[in-house]
Design a protein around this motif. Structure first.
Motif, PDB file in Angstrom:
ATOM      1  N   ILE A  79       2.626   0.842 -13.637  1.00  0.00           N
ATOM      2  CA  ILE A  79       1.262   0.347 -13.453  1.00  0.00           C
ATOM      3  C   ILE A  79       0.392   0.820 -14.617  1.00  0.00           C
ATOM      4  N   VAL A 128       0.804  -1.223   0.000  1.00  0.00           N
ATOM      5  CA  VAL A 128       0.000   0.000   0.000  1.00  0.00           C
ATOM      6  C   VAL A 128       0.843   1.283   0.000  1.00  0.00           C
ATOM      7  N   VAL A 138       4.007  -4.163 -13.441  1.00  0.00           N
ATOM      8  CA  VAL A 138       5.248  -3.661 -12.842  1.00  0.00           C
ATOM      9  C   VAL A 138       6.398  -4.633 -13.138  1.00  0.00           C
ATOM     10  N   HIS A 186       5.367  -5.016  -5.162  1.00  0.00           N
ATOM     11  CA  HIS A 186       4.266  -4.474  -5.963  1.00  0.00           C
ATOM     12  C   HIS A 186       3.331  -5.606  -6.369  1.00  0.00           C
ATOM     13  N   PRO A 235       8.096   3.598  -1.257  1.00  0.00           N
ATOM     14  CA  PRO A 235       8.317   2.509  -2.212  1.00  0.00           C
ATOM     15  C   PRO A 235       7.767   1.197  -1.661  1.00  0.00           C
ATOM     16  N   LEU A 236       6.943   0.532  -2.441  1.00  0.00           N
ATOM     17  CA  LEU A 236       6.347  -0.718  -1.981  1.00  0.00           C
ATOM     18  C   LEU A 236       7.401  -1.819  -1.996  1.00  0.00           C
ATOM     19  N   TRP A 247       1.127  -5.829  -8.722  1.00  0.00           N
ATOM     20  CA  TRP A 247       0.531  -5.682 -10.053  1.00  0.00           C
ATOM     21  C   TRP A 247       1.437  -6.260 -11.133  1.00  0.00           C
TER      22      TRP A 247
END
Lengths: 231, 811
Positions: A112, A91, A104, A99, A95-96, A101
């Motif tokens: 994204i 979330v 990515v 990711h 920086p995640l 998704w």
């Protein structure tokens, strides 16, 4: 329905059911913020001891052990810890760590809403589905791709029940295509990142279970678990 | 169907008993998992039949702070930007040319679709600056901001609320962060009693403060007037890099004007910049902060060889010689006295004297002084680098002495010595109402105002509007800005102070990305980009003015919201929603702006036509503009807005300031522009410990700190410190070595670029890279401001970002 002379429907129905349950768990665990409502029943009965897929797969075994141990020591006050892990992984802010998704991992610029997102969106649409409209989030979120696999399992089970062989085979073809073209091309790398960066054994366990699940379904569908594409 | 072999060959190995199935099915939500008809959780039934088949093209623009507003044409498929192009109207001829964006604009997808963009409203958890946040609802965010704002206004007054300088969303009409006084936040604040103002900018504070003492304003000829000149002399002017996009128009304008005029270009700059590469015939490296010494020596050559324009100086200027000084001023303070050694310091400003200070050989000073004086007309211009110094006010006024001494002011092909202008279209602004608070601080002094606001005065700290500030800053808005940390000075000290939340009690950050400044937020709000809303921008590209109607290309991502809506929601909670919105939406304000623009400029297209056109361009129908042309023509009828109405080489106002202000030891304010040796300048004894002068040039990879997080640009133009081979050899360094650059304020770790493109004794750390201290406090991001000083310049009280002494060693 038994066998049609080429393959065994009964076996496939059990398999699809088991796959759907595994996808369903992983989808919920990775898509939603952790909640006591979701976790307590799993931990209270240690459902992981009855994981529906092949438990001889090393990663699956690892996941089951981590989740069982985490569940055994579970108290509701650990929820804050899980939430903070979930936020750091998926979330932000910042920086995640993993990711969630597809694009990515697979798009040329690692962004994204990229090519893969549009492809996945189009596939959902062909099946009369779409990502939740309440929030504008990429359609290729791991949780949504897994939810779509649940949907494809359901279509296969429905068809089998109706004895509609064409529909059954076409749903399995669609599932194989989606796994091979999308999920298996990136989700293993994603699971690895969660394993590396998770602060809790819960998310590490979920990711091991995810990795093991992908390995199992790849074998079932005669697909390779592909390494992540180079951008 | 060979592909169906898996159906036959599958080794499913599945052991699933009914009991386990029921348990898992229940745990996952019962019948929902395997519902009939296959609709599962997570996804919804689609309300769209099919993908939108065709790509559409949407006009937009890159709106950051490089001075350009380059047009972008976004290819949008199925609601997403899939490709980025630029202007395709016009041709390749100067005047009707396409305004082509630079590599930054072309990589815009990497900002819009950055997977780490801020997505949800957040509140800080833990210590400020630690970077720990927790997702909250918009309602909670608005409620918290409104109640904290009200509490601080009640407790400390409106002067305790500050809108920090921020240029991350710049050039738009409503959704814009700069100037902060024209932003929606200013409008919101003005509805509730106002806020503490600031004057100046981090870009040009010294110049905009100092030049009016000479000319009454900071005007200049337009860049296209180079067509009328024979010689262009630039000081620290790097517009081919700082403003490299076609929307700024400077690169093409310079190249076209050079080709058409045949003029020679000379550049004084410590670095062989992209401008040097593009248009310059002779690069003369000069030590940072020594421009005024160079100019004084050139004046010495001109005066001793009688090459200066005495008639122009007599008729149009005050303060060149002792015969043209204001009343009530002691003898010996004229510019000529200073130059010839008849002034206070008794030092003739010979080329040999200046050579030791500037590093420019005496014979070069003599040659170029003669060339400037004997080539008519001569276009003298400066960038903003020379003025962003501890003695920046002196430098920029000194450079203006060259066109004044040679009578090049107010004529075609000449210039004022100030950075060049262009032709533009005026678009009406978004009205932000009047600020009832009159107090104003220098843009650079907010840090001090947090610490000791109520002690800051007009005479000691440059406070304007009031004699003394009534309160310290307690609430800071930071909308689309990275100047809390990254673009301010001394990042380590700044962060340390801000971590103390008993000083500034509330920091609200509104951003797209998790910048070093955003990490200091108490409330962090995710903004949408200008690609997720409609906007209007206007700009100048040499002789071409233009306006762009930006159309929303994509839906806002995640929970990001527009700034206008955020402000309206907070206004609602403060009971001023009606005053804030006047019943208009963001888009209705844009329509209002176009209508208002058309009142003054009936040729401007109406809103709908404008939106359909995307871009509206006008080529300058007249001659290139000349600053102070009417003054030159008739100085009696058209006086300048200086106190004397003339060009004030000696400014009585500055002389008075020097005698009334509380000026710190070492700061120099004078009536005439002189070379003042400063702290951390070339002559500071501190050079024994820190022998290298450090500047921070603007870099192609970024616009200030915007675009830092774009992977393509970081690969194309990596962050590295520039160093001359002589200095590298002395330290045993080779190209690509990792080095530490350090002084008492901090330490950077980054690779070294060993290159003759920078003067010996000078290094440059390209400004704008994001501050990223490791656990030992070493900034591995390579942010130049980890090493820059918080001490303001004397007159403008502004950022001296190019005045630094450092040492470099192998990491």
């Amino acid at each position: 329905m038994g066998t049609n002379g080429r393959y065994n429907f009964d076996e496939w129905q059990i398999t699809l059911t088991a796959h759907a349950l595994a996808y369903g768990f992983l989808s919920k665990a990775l898509y939603n913020e952790p909640s006591a409502d979701f976790l307590a029943p799993l931990f209270d009965e240690n459902l992981f001891a009855e994981w529906p897929l092949d438990t001889d797969v090393e990663h699956t075994r690892r996941g089951i052990d981590l989740l069982a141990a985490f569940g055994a020591a579970w108290t509701p006050d650990q929820l804050a810890l899980l939430k903070s892990d979930y936020n750091a992984l998926f979330v932000g802010a910042g920086p995640l760590l993993a990711h969630p998704w597809e694009s990515v991992y697979l798009s040329e610029e690692h962004l994204i809403f990229d090519v893969q997102t549009l492809e996945v969106r189009e596939i959902y649409r062909r099946f009369g589905l779409q990502a939740p409209s309440s929030v504008r989030e990429p359609d290729d979120h791991i949780g949504l791709e897994l939810a779509f696999l649940v949907h494809l399992c359901s279509l296969g089970l429905d068809a089998a029940e109706r004895g509609d062989i064409d529909a059954f085979e076409s749903s399995l073809q669609a599932q194989r295509g989606f796994l091979g073209d999308h999920v298996l091309r990136w989700a293993p790398t994603f699971m690895q990142r969660v394993i590396e960066h998770a602060a809790t054994d819960y998310y590490r366990g979920v990711a091991y279970l995810g990795l093991g699940t992908l390995e199992t379904v790849a074998r079932v569908f005669d697909l390779a678990v592909q390494p992540v594409g180079q951008g | 169907m060979g592909e169906q072999n898996f159906l036959v060959n599958a080794v499913t190995n599945t052991v699933l008993n009914r009991r386990s199935f029921l348990k898992w099915n229940a745990a996952l939500g019962g019948t929902a998992v395997l519902a009939k008809g296959g609709l599962s959780f997570g996804l919804e039934k689609s309300d769209k039949a099919a993908a939108q088949a065709d790509e559409k093209i949407v006009w937009s623009a890159c709106l950051v702070n490089c001075g350009s507003r380059c047009p972008l044409r976004l290819h949008v498929r199925d609601g997403e930007i899939v490709r980025v192009e630029t202007d395709d109207t016009g041709d390749a001829e100067y005047g009707t040319h396409q305004l082509r964006c630079c590599v930054r604009g072309r990589s815009i997808r990497q900002r819009v679709y950055n997977p780490d963009r801020l997505k949800y409203p957040m509140k800080r958890v833990g210590k400020r600056g630690e970077g720990k946040f927790e997702r909250i609802s918009w309602e909670e965010a608005y409620d918290t901001i409104a109640s904290e704002l009200q509490r601080i206004i009640d407790e400390y007054g409106n002067e305790a609320v500050y809108i920090n300088y921020a240029t991350g969303a710049l050039g738009g009409t409503v959704a814009k962060s700069w100037p902060p006084g024209s932003s929606p936040i200013a409008r919101l604040m003005n509805c509730v009693g106002g806020y503490l103002n600031h004057y100046g900018t981090y870009s040009s504070a010294q110049m905009s403060t100092a030049m009016p003492y000479t000319y009454g304003s900071r005007s200049s000829n337009s860049i296209e007037d180079i067509i009328n000149t024979k010689l262009v002399v630039m000081f620290g002017n790097n517009i081919c890099e700082t403003s490299m996009g076609g929307g700024g128009g400077k690169v093409f304008a310079l190249q076209a004007m050079k080709e058409q005029s045949g003029a020679k270009f000379i550049l004084f700059d410590p670095r062989y910049s992209e401008t040097a590469v593009s248009v310059v015939d002779e690069w003369i490296p000069i030590r940072p902060g020594t421009d005024a010494a160079l100019v004084a020596a050139m004046a010495y050559v001109m005066i001793t060889e009688d090459l200066h324009d005495q008639e122009f100086l007599d008729e149009y200027c005050v303060g060149f010689d002792e015969d043209h000084m204001p009343e009530d001023v002691p003898a010996g303070l004229s510019y000529k006295s200073y130059v010839m050694g008849d002034g206070e310091d008794g030092m003739p400003k010979t080329p040999e004297w200046a050579a030791k200070i500037t590093g420019v050989p005496a014979e070069t000073i003599v040659r170029v002084a003669r060339e400037i004086a004997l080539t008519k007309p001569c276009f003298i211009t400066q960038g903003l680098g020379p003025q962003r110094q501890a003695n920046g006010e002196q430098n920029c006024r000194a450079i203006a002495m060259l066109p004044i001494l040679t009578g090049n002011v107010g004529i075609h092909g000449g210039n004022t010595g100030v950075s060049e202008g262009g032709y533009g279209i005026r678009v009406m602004g978004f009205p932000t109402l009047d600020n009832p608070v009159k107090a104003s601080i220098s843009v650079f002094m907010w840090y001090e105002a947090i610490l000791r606001g109520a002690e800051m005065t007009a005479l000691a700290d440059g406070v304007r509007g009031v004699d003394q500030l009534p309160a310290p800053i307690k609430f800071m808005w930071n909308y689309a800005g990275n100047t809390i940390v990254n673009q301010h000075s001394d990042s380590n000290a700044t962060v340390k102070q801000l971590e103390d939340d008993s000083l500034c009690e509330m920091i609200v950050v509104i951003e797209n990305h998790m910048t070093p400044s955003a990490k200091l937020a108490d409330i962090l709000l995710p903004d949408i980009t200008n690609f997720e809303q409609n906007e209007i921008t206007s700009g100048s590209a040499g002789n071409t003015g233009y306006a762009i109607a930006l159309s929303q290309a994509i839906e806002p991502q995640f929970e990001c919201r527009p700034i206008y809506e955020m402000c309206a929601e907070i206004a609602k909670r403060l009971g001023v929603e009606e005053e804030f919105t006047e019943g208009r939406t963001h888009d209705e304000w844009l329509e209002w702006v176009v209508e208002e623009t058309r009142k003054n400029n009936p040729d401007f297209p109406d809103y709908e036509t404008f939106r359909e056109m995307g871009i509206y361009k006008v080529t300058n129908p007249g001659e290139p503009s000349v600053a102070y042309a009417d003054f030159r023509e008739d100085p009696e009828a058209n006086p300048l807005s200086t106190p004397s109405g003339k060009i004030e080489i000696f400014s009585k106002d500055l002389y008075d300031i020097a005698n009334t202000w509380e000026i710190p030891e070492g700061d120099v304010i004078t009536g005439i522009p002189v070379y003042a040796a400063t702290w951390e300048g070339y002559e500071d004894p501190l050079r024994e410990k820190y022998p290298l002068q450090m500047i921070g040039h603007h870099y192609k990879a970024r616009t200030h700190s915007s675009y830092h997080n774009v992977e393509w640009l970081r690969k194309a133009a990596p962050q590295e410190v520039w160093m001359n081979p002589l200095d590298a050899e002395e330290r045993g360094l080779e190209l690509g070595d990792m080095v530490h650059v350090y002084n008492d304020r901090g330490r950077l770790k980054l690779p070294v670029k060993v290159t003759p493109r920078i003067a010996p004794g000078v290094i440059s750390v390209p400004q704008g890279a994001w501050y990223e201290p490791n656990k030992d406090g070493v900034d591995e991001g390579g942010c130049v401001n980890t090493l820059t000083a918080l001490r303001p310049s004397p007159l403008a009280k502004a950022n001296p970002q190019h005045t630094n002494l450092v040492q470099v060693e192998k990491a």
